[in-house]
Enzyme design. Structure first.
Site, PDB file in Angstrom:
ATOM      1  N   GLY A  84      -3.043   8.710  11.837  1.00 31.70           N
ATOM      2  CA  GLY A  84      -4.345   8.358  12.406  1.00 31.70           C
ATOM      3  C   GLY A  84      -4.651   9.137  13.670  1.00 31.70           C
ATOM      4  O   GLY A  84      -5.797   9.539  13.919  1.00 31.70           O
ATOM      5  N   CYS A  85      -3.648   9.399  14.473  1.00 28.58           N
ATOM      6  CA  CYS A  85      -3.844  10.133  15.735  1.00 28.58           C
ATOM      7  C   CYS A  85      -4.158  11.596  15.478  1.00 28.58           C
ATOM      8  O   CYS A  85      -4.946  12.205  16.201  1.00 28.58           O
ATOM      9  CB  CYS A  85      -2.610   9.984  16.617  1.00 28.58           C
TER      10      CYS A  85
END
Length: 178
Positions: A68-69
């Site tokens: 996600g990052c």
């Protein structure tokens, strides 16, 4: 009927508790002085200095090189020129695997904006501690006006909406302060 009211009250308490985790719009942003990297090169970042140039988009993310990052960093990198065009400084901070921020700034942020280490004091001050992983930060994005007041906040673990929300807030700020 009583059971429904109790459920509604619990839901309201839960929703209110989740929403109040991040600092609210109108709060004064705590100062930040930390190590950051852009394009793999380390430097000292100071929020007060950045605010002298205009609004600051400060986004917290759990850890470098997590799925996600990485998605979020790519999205912010693609929009970096638009943030700059609207007078905003963009920086990401993390409490997780800070030893990899220089590498992350080069590969995933594509040399477009810096990422830095969120110290325990910063994590506490911005109320962005990730409950599931000690020392890591949750995913919260802030837009901070040059006067140090928070004008936008989005706190949700999905990276969706963080770039769009912060960019919209920056554009609105620019229009209101022409």
């Amino acid at each position: 009927m009583k059971r429904l009211s109790l459920l509604a009250a619990c839901a309201a308490l839960f929703i209110g508790g989740a929403a109040s985790a991040a600092l609210p719009v109108g709060a004064t942003a705590p100062d930040i002085v930390t190590k950051a990297a852009r394009g793999g090169k380390m430097f000292d970042f100071a929020l007060k200095s950045a605010l002298k140039k205009g609004p600051v988009v400060l986004y917290f993310f759990p850890a470098a090189f997590t799925s996600g990052c990485t998605v979020e960093a790519h999205a912010f990198a693609e929009a970096a020129a638009e943030f700059q065009k609207n007078g905003a400084t963009l920086i990401g901070l993390t409490g997780g695997n800070v030893e990899r921020i220089a590498e992350f700034s080069k590969s995933e942020c594509r040399d477009k904006f810096p990422v830095g280490a969120a110290t325990p004091a910063v994590v506490s001050g911005y109320n962005v501690s990730l409950a599931a992983k000690a020392g890591w930060t949750d995913r919260t994005s802030y837009v901070i006006a040059p006067n140090g007041k928070i004008i936008y906040v989005l706190s949700q673990m999905s990276p969706a909406g963080h770039v769009e929300g912060t960019l919209d807030a920056v554009r609105k700020y620019k229009l209101a302060h022409k």
